[in-house]
Design an enzyme around this catalytic site. Structure first.
Site, PDB file in Angstrom:
ATOM      1  N   ASN A  29       0.853  -1.185   0.000  1.00  0.00           N
ATOM      2  CA  ASN A  29       0.000   0.000   0.000  1.00  0.00           C
ATOM      3  C   ASN A  29       0.887   1.232   0.000  1.00  0.00           C
ATOM      4  O   ASN A  29       1.547   1.537   0.999  1.00  0.00           O
ATOM      5  CB  ASN A  29      -0.919  -0.007   1.220  1.00  0.00           C
ATOM      6  CG  ASN A  29      -1.988   1.069   1.145  1.00  0.00           C
ATOM      7  OD1 ASN A  29      -2.105   1.766   0.139  1.00  0.00           O
ATOM      8  ND2 ASN A  29      -2.768   1.211   2.198  1.00  0.00           N
ATOM      9  N   GLN A  85      21.296  -5.270  -2.455  1.00  0.00           N
ATOM     10  CA  GLN A  85      21.627  -4.113  -3.275  1.00  0.00           C
ATOM     11  C   GLN A  85      20.438  -3.158  -3.411  1.00  0.00           C
ATOM     12  O   GLN A  85      20.604  -1.936  -3.357  1.00  0.00           O
ATOM     13  CB  GLN A  85      22.098  -4.572  -4.668  1.00  0.00           C
ATOM     14  CG  GLN A  85      23.414  -5.314  -4.677  1.00  0.00           C
ATOM     15  CD  GLN A  85      23.285  -6.758  -4.188  1.00  0.00           C
ATOM     16  OE1 GLN A  85      22.206  -7.360  -4.254  1.00  0.00           O
ATOM     17  NE2 GLN A  85      24.385  -7.322  -3.682  1.00  0.00           N
ATOM     18  N   LEU A 103      18.604   1.030  -0.802  1.00  0.00           N
ATOM     19  CA  LEU A 103      17.915   2.280  -1.105  1.00  0.00           C
ATOM     20  C   LEU A 103      17.039   2.758   0.052  1.00  0.00           C
ATOM     21  O   LEU A 103      16.619   3.912   0.076  1.00  0.00           O
ATOM     22  CB  LEU A 103      17.070   2.122  -2.371  1.00  0.00           C
ATOM     23  CG  LEU A 103      17.822   1.746  -3.653  1.00  0.00           C
ATOM     24  CD1 LEU A 103      16.862   1.626  -4.826  1.00  0.00           C
ATOM     25  CD2 LEU A 103      18.915   2.753  -3.960  1.00  0.00           C
ATOM     26  N   ARG A 128      14.814   6.595  -1.399  1.00  0.00           N
ATOM     27  CA  ARG A 128      14.891   6.165  -2.793  1.00  0.00           C
ATOM     28  C   ARG A 128      14.146   4.840  -3.004  1.00  0.00           C
ATOM     29  O   ARG A 128      13.673   4.558  -4.112  1.00  0.00           O
ATOM     30  CB  ARG A 128      16.352   6.003  -3.205  1.00  0.00           C
ATOM     31  CG  ARG A 128      17.114   7.313  -3.275  1.00  0.00           C
ATOM     32  CD  ARG A 128      16.879   8.050  -4.563  1.00  0.00           C
ATOM     33  NE  ARG A 128      17.316   9.438  -4.477  1.00  0.00           N
ATOM     34  CZ  ARG A 128      17.134  10.336  -5.429  1.00  0.00           C
ATOM     35  NH1 ARG A 128      16.505   9.990  -6.541  1.00  0.00           N
ATOM     36  NH2 ARG A 128      17.541  11.575  -5.285  1.00  0.00           N
ATOM     37  N   HIS A 169      25.176   9.228 -11.189  1.00  0.00           N
ATOM     38  CA  HIS A 169      24.443   8.136 -10.549  1.00  0.00           C
ATOM     39  C   HIS A 169      23.913   7.154 -11.590  1.00  0.00           C
ATOM     40  O   HIS A 169      23.661   5.987 -11.266  1.00  0.00           O
ATOM     41  CB  HIS A 169      23.317   8.680  -9.669  1.00  0.00           C
ATOM     42  CG  HIS A 169      22.148   9.238 -10.404  1.00  0.00           C
ATOM     43  ND1 HIS A 169      22.058  10.561 -10.771  1.00  0.00           N
ATOM     44  CD2 HIS A 169      20.996   8.660 -10.845  1.00  0.00           C
ATOM     45  CE1 HIS A 169      20.918  10.763 -11.402  1.00  0.00           C
ATOM     46  NE2 HIS A 169      20.250   9.630 -11.457  1.00  0.00           N
ATOM     47  N   ASP A 205       6.495  10.550 -10.459  1.00  0.00           N
ATOM     48  CA  ASP A 205       6.503  10.011  -9.099  1.00  0.00           C
ATOM     49  C   ASP A 205       7.172  10.957  -8.113  1.00  0.00           C
ATOM     50  O   ASP A 205       6.605  11.249  -7.061  1.00  0.00           O
ATOM     51  CB  ASP A 205       7.206   8.649  -9.049  1.00  0.00           C
ATOM     52  CG  ASP A 205       7.124   8.021  -7.665  1.00  0.00           C
ATOM     53  OD1 ASP A 205       6.115   7.351  -7.383  1.00  0.00           O
ATOM     54  OD2 ASP A 205       8.057   8.230  -6.854  1.00  0.00           O
ATOM     55  N   ARG A 249       8.128  21.568 -10.927  1.00  0.00           N
ATOM     56  CA  ARG A 249       9.512  21.121 -10.810  1.00  0.00           C
ATOM     57  C   ARG A 249      10.428  22.288 -10.436  1.00  0.00           C
ATOM     58  O   ARG A 249      11.247  22.190  -9.524  1.00  0.00           O
ATOM     59  CB  ARG A 249       9.981  20.510 -12.133  1.00  0.00           C
ATOM     60  CG  ARG A 249      11.442  20.054 -12.122  1.00  0.00           C
ATOM     61  CD  ARG A 249      11.979  19.841 -13.521  1.00  0.00           C
ATOM     62  NE  ARG A 249      13.351  19.333 -13.503  1.00  0.00           N
ATOM     63  CZ  ARG A 249      14.431  20.091 -13.354  1.00  0.00           C
ATOM     64  NH1 ARG A 249      14.291  21.410 -13.222  1.00  0.00           N
ATOM     65  NH2 ARG A 249      15.634  19.539 -13.338  1.00  0.00           N
ATOM     66  N   TYR A 291      14.643  21.813  -2.772  1.00  0.00           N
ATOM     67  CA  TYR A 291      15.917  21.175  -3.076  1.00  0.00           C
ATOM     68  C   TYR A 291      17.101  22.133  -2.927  1.00  0.00           C
ATOM     69  O   TYR A 291      18.211  21.705  -2.590  1.00  0.00           O
ATOM     70  CB  TYR A 291      15.919  20.603  -4.499  1.00  0.00           C
ATOM     71  CG  TYR A 291      14.720  19.767  -4.856  1.00  0.00           C
ATOM     72  CD1 TYR A 291      14.002  19.049  -3.904  1.00  0.00           C
ATOM     73  CD2 TYR A 291      14.277  19.691  -6.179  1.00  0.00           C
ATOM     74  CE1 TYR A 291      12.897  18.291  -4.239  1.00  0.00           C
ATOM     75  CE2 TYR A 291      13.171  18.924  -6.539  1.00  0.00           C
ATOM     76  CZ  TYR A 291      12.479  18.234  -5.562  1.00  0.00           C
ATOM     77  OH  TYR A 291      11.388  17.492  -5.909  1.00  0.00           O
ATOM     78  N   LYS A 340      26.988  29.629   7.552  1.00  0.00           N
ATOM     79  CA  LYS A 340      25.979  30.672   7.424  1.00  0.00           C
ATOM     80  C   LYS A 340      25.826  31.165   5.979  1.00  0.00           C
ATOM     81  O   LYS A 340      26.809  31.340   5.260  1.00  0.00           O
ATOM     82  CB  LYS A 340      26.328  31.857   8.332  1.00  0.00           C
ATOM     83  CG  LYS A 340      26.149  31.575   9.818  1.00  0.00           C
ATOM     84  CD  LYS A 340      24.708  31.194  10.148  1.00  0.00           C
ATOM     85  CE  LYS A 340      24.534  30.942  11.649  1.00  0.00           C
ATOM     86  NZ  LYS A 340      23.160  30.494  11.960  1.00  0.00           N
TER      87      LYS A 340
END
Length: 504
Positions: free
Chosen positions: A33, A54, A58, A78, A147, A209, A257, A265, A336
């Site tokens: 769920n 592996q 995540l 992740r 990555h 997602d 985004r 971000y 700072k």
């Protein structure tokens, strides 16, 4: 009552899920769920990868990295993002197979696209993009690492270590789907590369997602609807196209985004913590050999956000400076934020030049200032809609309800007259490792920017007097960030409440 009959009583249809199969196969699938997508079926193929050390790694990589230190709700990892991306990838490709049989989508296509969504982030390092965008370039300047390369390495390692039965051709296909492609791959359908990592325009299930998941966990409202995009899509000329009614919905997706990058971000406190973590890992690297892991999947398997705890638990005296930095994070004694400058579009190339550097700021110290280059940190942040200076919607194909077989281009002027005219901004931020010297550094950095503006105006005036008169470029400071002169007496921390003055 059989297991199949029991499921039907709960309003499940045995044909509603392509991975369900006969009742005898139910023990080889699982349902979880998910807070974003509801119940997700994990097929046997997916479980072969999920139930491995592996992939379970995540669970220990925060999706938003250091933003979790600023937004407590950003505790998702992740792990769940990859499962959600896999679910959406399978849903998209199965939808095309059902509604456009002429595409000749086969079981291998569905399987590989779904697994590509599942494994696309296997290669992320500690604190996500802090590792591949900041740490590795500092300690391995001659190594090109991402990555995606890590995901390729860990995909092979996962398959080899767990004896997963999969064809070499499927492995190669999955790797290509993870990276994405805009050119035809021999023997494969080009539109399949639009699903997980869309290099044409950025509209992919990875973005579907993580935008929804990040908004949900942090508590930010999202005004675009990815489910509408999925329902109103079809393949035309080997490219995923969308109903013309979805132009504004797509514009909102890219704006969301941008907004998440701006607000979450790239939050200045999260960025300050990122700079501290990079400093700590650079100090620890000669002892812990952190960077060696990018060449050895067995080492990389153990490399997670817990690297900070590994440094803290160590008693090696060489790691004491790194432990001190981590301790500062715990007690909120952060590097700072000093100042920031949003560069005009025609001056953003300055960010990659020696004109803006720690040494240049130190060179403009006032009399009595005592800060040195080690006290200053410059961070360049480029925030955009997904394709730098270009509008990604201009690269999306559309179709009309009157002709679903013809691909259209719809420019911004037909979407909204309020659409932005620029789609990227370059922000130069100044931080300091020594909070007591913030005022000194701000004074010098603003002098540097003023000098650069004056120099550029002079060049523009001599080359083109008309241009200089119409729109002289200028790098302006933000008045809201101006520090008071009496910084020694000023504290941004809230005063403690004194309850002794309010006795009943």
């Amino acid at each position: 009552m059989s297991a199949q009959q029991h499921l039907l009583r709960r309003n499940f249809s045995q044909h509603s899920d392509p991975d369900f199969g006969a009742a005898g196969n139910l023990d080889r699938t699982k349902h979880i769920n998910d807070p974003i997508h509801g119940y997700i079926n994990l097929s046997e193929n997916a479980l072969q990868f999920i139930d491995t050390p592996q992939f379970q790694r995540l669970r220990y990589l925060k999706q938003l990295g250091t933003s979790y230190h600023v937004f407590p709700g950003a505790s998702h990892n992740r792990f769940e993002h990859c499962i959600g991306t896999s679910y959406l990838a399978g849903k998209v490709v199965q939808g095309f197979a059902q509604h456009q049989p002429e595409l000749e989508i086969n079981e291998r296509d569905i399987r590989c696209v779904t697994l590509a969504g599942l494994c696309h982030d296997l290669g992320h390092g500690p604190f996500s993009h802090v590792f591949d965008n900041a740490f590795i370039p500092r300690v391995c300047p001659d190594v090109v690492w991402s990555h995606e390369k890590g995901s390729e390495m860990m995909l092979h390692h996962t398959i080899d270590e767990n004896n997963i039965d999969i064809d070499e051709s499927d492995i190669s296909f999955i790797k290509q789907l993870i990276v994405g492609s805009t050119v035809r791959v021999p023997g494969e359908k080009l539109f399949l590369f639009d699903i997980v990592a869309n290099k044409r325009n950025g509209v992919d299930v990875d973005k579907f997602d993580y935008i929804q998941r990040d908004c949900y966990n942090v508590g930010v409202k999202s005004s675009y609807d990815f489910s509408r995009l999925m329902l109103n899509s079809r393949v035309i000329d080997d490219e995923i196209c969308y109903n013309h009614k979805e132009t504004y919905n797509l514009t909102e997706m890219f704006h969301t985004r941008y907004s998440l990058h701006k607000r979450l971000y790239s939050h200045h406190a999260a960025k300050a913590i990122s700079l501290m973590i990079v400093d700590a890992m650079i100090i620890a690297n000669p002892v812990l050999k952190i960077s060696d892991a990018i060449r050895d999947p067995r080492l990389y398997q153990d490399l997670t956000d817990d690297i900070l705890r590994d440094i803290e638990r160590s008693r090696d005296p060489e790691l004491q400076p790194a432990r001190d930095i981590i301790s500062r994070i715990h007690i909120r004694d952060l590097y700072k934020f000093v100042d920031e400058f949003i560069l005009p579009a025609d001056l953003d190339s300055l960010a990659n030049s020696n004109n803006i550097s720690e040494a240049a700021i130190v060179g403009l110290r006032a009399d009595g200032d005592d800060f040195v280059e080690q006290d200053v940190l410059i961070n360049v942040c480029r925030i955009h809609y997904g394709m730098h200076k270009e509008n990604p919607v201009d690269h999306v194909g559309f179709y009309s309800k009157y002709n679903i077989f013809e691909k259209l281009s719809i420019s911004s002027e037909f979407i909204s007259m309020c659409a932005p005219q620029k789609y990227e901004e370059c922000i130069v931020r100044i931080f300091t490792r020594t909070p007591s010297k913030r005022k000194q550094i701000q004074r010098a950095s603003r002098k540097l920017m003023a000098n650069l503006s004056q120099r550029i105006r002079s060049v523009d005036s001599s080359n083109s007097p008309v241009r200089a008169a119409v729109s002289p470029p200028n790098i302006k400071p933000n008045a809201g960030l101006t520090l008071p002169d009496n910084m020694a007496d000023f504290s941004t921390k809230k005063c403690c409440l004194d309850f002794t003055k309010h006795k009943c």
